[in-house]
Write a protein that holds these residues in place. Sequence first.
Motif, PDB file in Angstrom:
ATOM      1  N   ARG A  52       0.807  -1.224   0.000  1.00 24.08           N
ATOM      2  CA  ARG A  52       0.000   0.000   0.000  1.00 24.08           C
ATOM      3  C   ARG A  52       0.840   1.273   0.000  1.00 24.08           C
ATOM      4  O   ARG A  52       0.307   2.365   0.137  1.00 24.08           O
ATOM      5  N   LEU A  53       2.135   1.130  -0.140  1.00 22.79           N
ATOM      6  CA  LEU A  53       3.025   2.294  -0.170  1.00 22.79           C
ATOM      7  C   LEU A  53       3.796   2.331  -1.478  1.00 22.79           C
ATOM      8  O   LEU A  53       4.230   1.286  -1.975  1.00 22.79           O
ATOM      9  N   CYS A  54       3.970   3.525  -2.027  1.00 24.25           N
ATOM     10  CA  CYS A  54       4.817   3.692  -3.210  1.00 24.25           C
ATOM     11  C   CYS A  54       6.277   3.588  -2.765  1.00 24.25           C
ATOM     12  O   CYS A  54       6.716   4.324  -1.885  1.00 24.25           O
ATOM     13  N   GLN A  55       7.003   2.686  -3.388  1.00 22.28           N
ATOM     14  CA  GLN A  55       8.379   2.421  -2.990  1.00 22.28           C
ATOM     15  C   GLN A  55       9.288   3.590  -3.351  1.00 22.28           C
ATOM     16  O   GLN A  55       9.334   4.028  -4.491  1.00 22.28           O
ATOM     17  N   TYR A  56      10.013   4.119  -2.365  1.00 20.37           N
ATOM     18  CA  TYR A  56      11.038   5.128  -2.646  1.00 20.37           C
ATOM     19  C   TYR A  56      12.277   4.432  -3.196  1.00 20.37           C
ATOM     20  O   TYR A  56      12.647   3.344  -2.750  1.00 20.37           O
ATOM     21  N   VAL A  57      12.928   5.096  -4.153  1.00 18.14           N
ATOM     22  CA  VAL A  57      14.062   4.467  -4.829  1.00 18.14           C
ATOM     23  C   VAL A  57      15.353   5.252  -4.645  1.00 18.14           C
ATOM     24  O   VAL A  57      16.390   4.697  -4.279  1.00 18.14           O
ATOM     25  N   ASP A  58      15.314   6.562  -4.886  1.00 16.90           N
ATOM     26  CA  ASP A  58      16.565   7.330  -4.878  1.00 16.90           C
ATOM     27  C   ASP A  58      16.264   8.800  -4.637  1.00 16.90           C
ATOM     28  O   ASP A  58      15.141   9.271  -4.864  1.00 16.90           O
ATOM     29  N   ILE A  59      17.298   9.508  -4.194  1.00 15.52           N
ATOM     30  CA  ILE A  59      17.226  10.964  -4.054  1.00 15.52           C
ATOM     31  C   ILE A  59      18.561  11.539  -4.497  1.00 15.52           C
ATOM     32  O   ILE A  59      19.613  10.964  -4.194  1.00 15.52           O
ATOM     33  N   THR A  60      18.525  12.624  -5.246  1.00 14.37           N
ATOM     34  CA  THR A  60      19.751  13.254  -5.723  1.00 14.37           C
ATOM     35  C   THR A  60      19.736  14.735  -5.375  1.00 14.37           C
ATOM     36  O   THR A  60      18.678  15.359  -5.320  1.00 14.37           O
ATOM     37  N   ARG A  61      20.926  15.281  -5.152  1.00 20.90           N
ATOM     38  CA  ARG A  61      21.075  16.708  -4.858  1.00 20.90           C
ATOM     39  C   ARG A  61      21.471  17.457  -6.115  1.00 20.90           C
ATOM     40  O   ARG A  61      22.305  17.008  -6.883  1.00 20.90           O
ATOM     41  N   GLY A  62      20.852  18.617  -6.319  1.00 18.40           N
ATOM     42  CA  GLY A  62      21.222  19.492  -7.414  1.00 18.40           C
ATOM     43  C   GLY A  62      21.764  20.806  -6.884  1.00 18.40           C
ATOM     44  O   GLY A  62      22.170  20.918  -5.715  1.00 18.40           O
ATOM     45  N   LYS A  63      21.769  21.812  -7.712  1.00 18.57           N
ATOM     46  CA  LYS A  63      22.276  23.123  -7.309  1.00 18.57           C
ATOM     47  C   LYS A  63      21.254  23.833  -6.424  1.00 18.57           C
ATOM     48  O   LYS A  63      20.054  23.614  -6.538  1.00 18.57           O
ATOM     49  N   HIS A  64      21.788  24.715  -5.582  1.00 15.36           N
ATOM     50  CA  HIS A  64      20.948  25.592  -4.761  1.00 15.36           C
ATOM     51  C   HIS A  64      19.971  24.804  -3.897  1.00 15.36           C
ATOM     52  O   HIS A  64      18.800  25.158  -3.781  1.00 15.36           O
ATOM     53  N   GLU A  65      20.459  23.714  -3.316  1.00 17.15           N
ATOM     54  CA  GLU A  65      19.666  22.916  -2.370  1.00 17.15           C
ATOM     55  C   GLU A  65      18.471  22.211  -3.004  1.00 17.15           C
ATOM     56  O   GLU A  65      17.526  21.842  -2.324  1.00 17.15           O
ATOM     57  N   ARG A  66      18.523  22.008  -4.308  1.00 20.52           N
ATOM     58  CA  ARG A  66      17.443  21.270  -4.964  1.00 20.52           C
ATOM     59  C   ARG A  66      17.606  19.779  -4.712  1.00 20.52           C
ATOM     60  O   ARG A  66      18.706  19.230  -4.756  1.00 20.52           O
ATOM     61  N   LEU A  67      16.484  19.123  -4.467  1.00 26.11           N
ATOM     62  CA  LEU A  67      16.457  17.679  -4.285  1.00 26.11           C
ATOM     63  C   LEU A  67      15.457  17.074  -5.253  1.00 26.11           C
ATOM     64  O   LEU A  67      14.366  17.611  -5.451  1.00 26.11           O
ATOM     65  N   VAL A  68      15.848  15.973  -5.883  1.00 22.17           N
ATOM     66  CA  VAL A  68      14.969  15.262  -6.809  1.00 22.17           C
ATOM     67  C   VAL A  68      14.771  13.850  -6.273  1.00 22.17           C
ATOM     68  O   VAL A  68      15.747  13.150  -5.982  1.00 22.17           O
ATOM     69  N   VAL A  69      13.522  13.445  -6.140  1.00 16.81           N
ATOM     70  CA  VAL A  69      13.177  12.151  -5.546  1.00 16.81           C
ATOM     71  C   VAL A  69      12.607  11.236  -6.619  1.00 16.81           C
ATOM     72  O   VAL A  69      11.747  11.647  -7.410  1.00 16.81           O
ATOM     73  N   ALA A  70      13.109  10.007  -6.669  1.00 19.40           N
ATOM     74  CA  ALA A  70      12.565   8.985  -7.569  1.00 19.40           C
ATOM     75  C   ALA A  70      11.823   7.957  -6.727  1.00 19.40           C
ATOM     76  O   ALA A  70      12.324   7.492  -5.702  1.00 19.40           O
TER      77      ALA A  70
END
Length: 894
Positions: A52-70
């Motif tokens: 019942r939960l969407c599986q988290y896979v990865d997180i990456t850091r970008g410029k200016h404290e940006r975070l991208v979540v897969a």
Amino acid sequence: MFPLKDTEMGASTFFASALPHDVCGSNGLPLTPNSIKILGRFQILKTMTHPRLCQYVDITRGKHERLVVAAEHCERSLEDLLRERKPVSSSRILCIAYEVLQGLQYMNKHGMVHRALSPCNILLNRKGHVKLAKFGLYHMTAQGVDVDFPIGYPSYLAPEVIAQGIVKPSDHTQCEKPLPSGPKSDLWSLGIILFELCMGRKLFQSLEIAERLKFIIMLGCVDDIVTVLAEEHGCLDIIKDLPENTIDLLKKCLTFQPSKRPTPEELLHDSLFSEVSLAYPPFHKPAGLFSSSPRCANLTLPEDISQLCKVDEDSDYLAERSIEEVYYLWCLAGGDLEKELVNKEIIRSKPPVCTLPNFLLEDGESFGQGRDRSSLLDDTTVTLSLCQLRNRLKDVGGEAFYPLLEDDQSTLPHSNSSNELSAAASLPLIIRERDTEYQLNRIVLFDRLLKAYPYKKNQIWKEARVDIPPLLRGITWAALLGVEGAIQAKYDAIDKDTPIPTDRQIEVDIPRCHQYDELLSSPEGHAKFRRVLKAWVVSHPDLVYWQGLDSLCAPFLYLNFNNEALAYACMSAFIPKYLYNFFLKDNSHVIQEYLTVFSQMIAFHDPELSNHLNDIGFIPDLYAIPWFLTMFTHVFPLHKIFHLWDTLLLGNSSFPFCIGVAILQQLRDRLLANGFNECILLFSDLPEIDIERCVRESINLFRWTPKSATYRQYAQPPRQAGDSNGTRSSMSCFSADYQEAPRSDLSRDSIKLDDLKAEVSPRISAEDLIDLCELTGPSHSKTPVKKTKPSKPKLLVVDIRNSEDFNRGHISGSINVPFASAFTAEGDLIQCPATATLQSFKGRVVVIVGNAVKNTAAFAAHLVKNKYPRVCILDGGINKIKPTGLLTVPSPQI
């Protein structure tokens, strides 16, 4: 990890709060960026696996404290049902509520709450089942402290959450946190969502946010909140037609007082769901590889077994793999999270002039930009296309996803890409690790082998000699180290909280250990470092904490970041094998013996370099202690350590000597051209080392080293036969761990450290000599005699006794070079037929045999001075060979 067959992958982004650059923490170090903190907390979310939960896979850091979540993603959500503007049936309402409660209950057991529950975050997979998305945002942001936007949607927030307001720390150096929301706050959000589904439209659409919040707070004065909401939104008739169990569900969710509102777990076991629950079998998380529970305890097979063997030409084999594997392959095939978001215009680049701050002129006119909306949350999720990956794997046959593990596969059909895979196996390791098709085959193979561990332990060793897929490196290392049993229970039983004298030193060392890595530099990484190191110190009372132990821990913690018990178990298995007694309170005798053997290895493999380093006084004590005390983790960055240890773990306790010599040989030209001061400067900032070349040369050195040449009396004692944790050598050929074999009369004897230091060349045992010589005849030893091909003799035996003793009995194939007449006064080798034979064997192993140890050591030292490589001494001299009956007497001349 669940297969990807019923869902897809998605990416979303947000910004962490920026910290001031001129503020330091209490330890005087710069503050850890909030994005690093979030990245560290995120890691535990990858272990949250539930239907019942969407599986988290990865997180990456970008410029200016940006975070991208897969994460796992579904195209449909409850938002789509609301857009249809049709009331959802009561039976469907109960199913949706039950599935959401299942997900919330699992989260609550792991100490988490959703807090951002809304129709857009309750997704529906292809089979129509619920998947909760973005459930980790509240946890990873430390209850919203590390971001500039509030967590949650005003229309769905519980009254107690609204009453608390938004709390932000006033001082970045403090650890102020808002009062965290509890599990019951999610139940209110669920009640509002279920009410909207019953009504067929969204609430509060026509009200401003302030009015919405005011109305929700005023509900505290109402006895029947469900009826008041229905009257407010003109749907009282719809509510009256609902079944009693649905009304009861809504009332329990929309209880104003948190103390009277049930928790998700309590509501899940309510009699409301007595019939619904029958359709949902209990979820059992599969047992891990290292646990006391049987891995197949909950295995279920279909009634018709033939269905398992059914072949469908349209089968999507890739979708059967875990989302973690698919995402890893997607990245190898060119996938880029930020690029996907840029293509969908979620991330927009701005010209520099548009980022100027807002300023006012004298007449009051303003220029520049207003508030940067990037600080707000854009909860759009972009679906990641797998077309590029599928195109890359289009030639991969179905058999690649289900490899057979038996040895004899010569008669099996192969896919069209099998030749390409064979060719890829010969490419450099860094290319193989980036080859999508090659990695797919390696991941699938290792996944199956590891699931059969320890039954398939030997085959894991065999495949690891080729290479180890980076995705499965952590668990493969554990298998190579022989980790078994219920490691979590053992780790949990260790007291990691009671203060000990070592705490202060650990606290000082951790902020300096591989802090270039985002994961290990996070506060979560520091806490895990602290616990694993302390667990090791506490569980080994006979040993002490030495500086460098933190570096030794780093590779295991990085690879097993979410499994501290496995990191601890690997470290506990690694240290006795390669660093036995290195961490004694007084380890001087162990270190000195180790460095002396290393010095002999330099002389054995590179006498010219050894002569130069000894002449200028640049001894291993000045540079090699950090190498061996940390097994090179203090010297190389983690990405190089991974490749180095992939091979190190296949060798034995003598393999580090070969790595050290290989490093010196890469710096050989610079070392030979420099004096003492220049060498000190060279090693204070070690130049770039080609790690693949280092590994390749280390293996070659290892194969040329007689197994007893690296004997150490302070090494780990031999393990009993059948011990699963026993070491072994997978490089075979020439060298093996001498301590593995049971001792016999022909084994090496221990000598005093001063005597060992006095010898330039290493000693080898009589059993090694018997194994490696071209000997025939009976053997009275327990060691079997091995014959080698005469065309390629591995070594030459030089007997330095006088000719009379030599003729009374000598080793077959040996040459006689009497010590008294072998060298000139200047130390040069006198030319004669025997020395000519010796020169012809230059480059192969030369074993010096005599009666007196002093003479054999001096003879070997002279050969090293004359730049003869691979010179060693027979331990015990000719007397060790006499009892074997292998000495021969030359036939009399007629």
